[in-house]
Write a protein that holds these residues in place. Structure first.
Motif, PDB file in Angstrom:
ATOM      1  N   GLU A 267      60.693  12.243  25.592  1.00 37.60           N
ATOM      2  CA  GLU A 267      60.303  13.651  25.623  1.00 37.60           C
ATOM      3  C   GLU A 267      59.370  13.930  26.807  1.00 37.60           C
ATOM      4  OE1 GLU A 267      58.911  15.333  21.942  1.00 37.60           O
ATOM      5  OE2 GLU A 267      60.157  13.957  20.761  1.00 37.60           O
ATOM      6  N   ARG A 270      61.375  14.255  29.912  1.00 40.94           N
ATOM      7  CA  ARG A 270      62.003  15.565  30.070  1.00 40.94           C
ATOM      8  C   ARG A 270      61.008  16.602  30.568  1.00 40.94           C
ATOM      9  NH1 ARG A 270      64.974  13.675  25.542  1.00 40.94           N
ATOM     10  NH2 ARG A 270      63.511  14.544  24.038  1.00 40.94           N
ATOM     11  N   TYR A 285      61.533   7.329  31.411  1.00 44.86           N
ATOM     12  CA  TYR A 285      62.827   6.955  30.846  1.00 44.86           C
ATOM     13  C   TYR A 285      62.984   5.428  30.808  1.00 44.86           C
ATOM     14  CZ  TYR A 285      64.996  11.586  30.521  1.00 44.86           C
ATOM     15  OH  TYR A 285      65.327  12.863  30.156  1.00 44.86           O
TER      16      TYR A 285
END
Length: 291
Positions: A267, A270, A285
């Motif tokens: 999250e 993102r 990531y």
């Protein structure tokens, strides 16, 4: 003349897994209530032996009394609080710790009632105590520690005929306000009750159970985890509002406490990607995949 009634009907946080202990406790309360109410004594059993007797207390009945109830409204009221607040709390604490909160809060609430009754209304020591109110009060106390940032949805009815007010509805209330208001109300009722020399409803059980739930939750480390989840909830709200930089800060605060959360690393990635920080997103990531 006025009347005000409210009852919790939901929360803005959910459970991520099935709360088996919550449902098991609720079902046990229903079964034992039916047996106690309609077949209290048989050839091989006597459910009245499960009642907590302040005049002759035992450690066993300090827990078993929580599964007996005097009437349908008594049972339904406790089941509402148990199920509404118990499901998300069991999910956060774990099933075993949640059961400890239920059982120990019931026991401590019963003994607090014993002590206060012996001091202020000793004539009522022969009266037995039944009901899961102490246990559910402990669940409220633990919930306040672990999920203090959440909101509870309440159904309410306000009836003031002399003022021409008759209003009912549903609304969300901060759980800190709702539970502390409930606690203060229990304290006032307990003081008034002992002041008048009556113990028809054991409000002191509620107070003792609530204090036990708070202390147990703190001992389980729920306060720090509650703060972390509050950060996570704030991060998600900021992300939904396109506040990418604010979301990143909240995610970072959460991950400083819960470092091994792969999903939240994703999250955060993102949020960084949305803010234009592609190298930072790639790093998050990679960490999420590693975890």
């Amino acid at each position: 003349m006025y009347f005000f009634y409210y009852i919790p009907i939901g929360l803005d946080v959910g459970a991520r897994k099935r709360p088996f202990v919550t449902y098991f406790l609720a079902l046990s309360c229903v079964i034992l209530f039916l047996l106690y109410r309609y077949r209290p004594i048989g050839q091989w059993w006597d459910f009245t032996l499960l009642i907590f007797q302040p005049a002759a207390p035992t450690a066993a009945t300090a827990v078993t009394h929580a599964f007996l109830h005097g009437g349908w409204m008594h049972l339904i009221g406790n089941l509402v609080y148990l199920i509404v607040f118990g499901r998300p709390l069991e999910d956060r604490l774990g099933s075993f710790r949640f059961y400890l909160v239920f059982a120990l809060s019931a026991a401590i609430g019963a003994y607090v009632h014993l002590v206060l009754t012996a001091i202020f209304s000793p004539a009522y020591l022969p009266y037995g105590v039944i009901g899961a109110s102490g246990a559910t009060s402990g669940i409220l106390g633990a919930y306040l520690v672990r999920l203090h940032f959440s909101r509870v949805r309440v159904g309410y009815w306000v009836f003031m005929p002399l003022q021409g007010v008759n209003r009912a509805g549903r609304t969300y209330v901060p759980v800190v306000f709702a539970i502390l208001f409930w606690f203060v109300l229990q304290g006032i009722r307990a003081v008034m009750q002992f002041g008048m020399g009556g113990v028809s409803v054991a409000y002191s059980v509620h107070l003792g159970g609530f204090a036990a739930g708070v202390l147990l939750a703190v001992g389980f480390g729920a306060l720090a985890r509650g703060r972390a989840e509050r950060r996570l909830a704030a991060a998600r709200r900021r992300f939904e509002g396109a506040d990418w930089f604010g979301a990143q800060a909240e995610y970072a605060e959460y991950l400083a406490i819960e470092q091994g959360d792969a999903g939240v690393n994703a999250e955060l990635a993102r949020a960084r990607f949305a803010a234009g920080d592609r190298p930072g997103a790639r790093e998050c990531y990679v960490e999420a995949v590693r975890l």
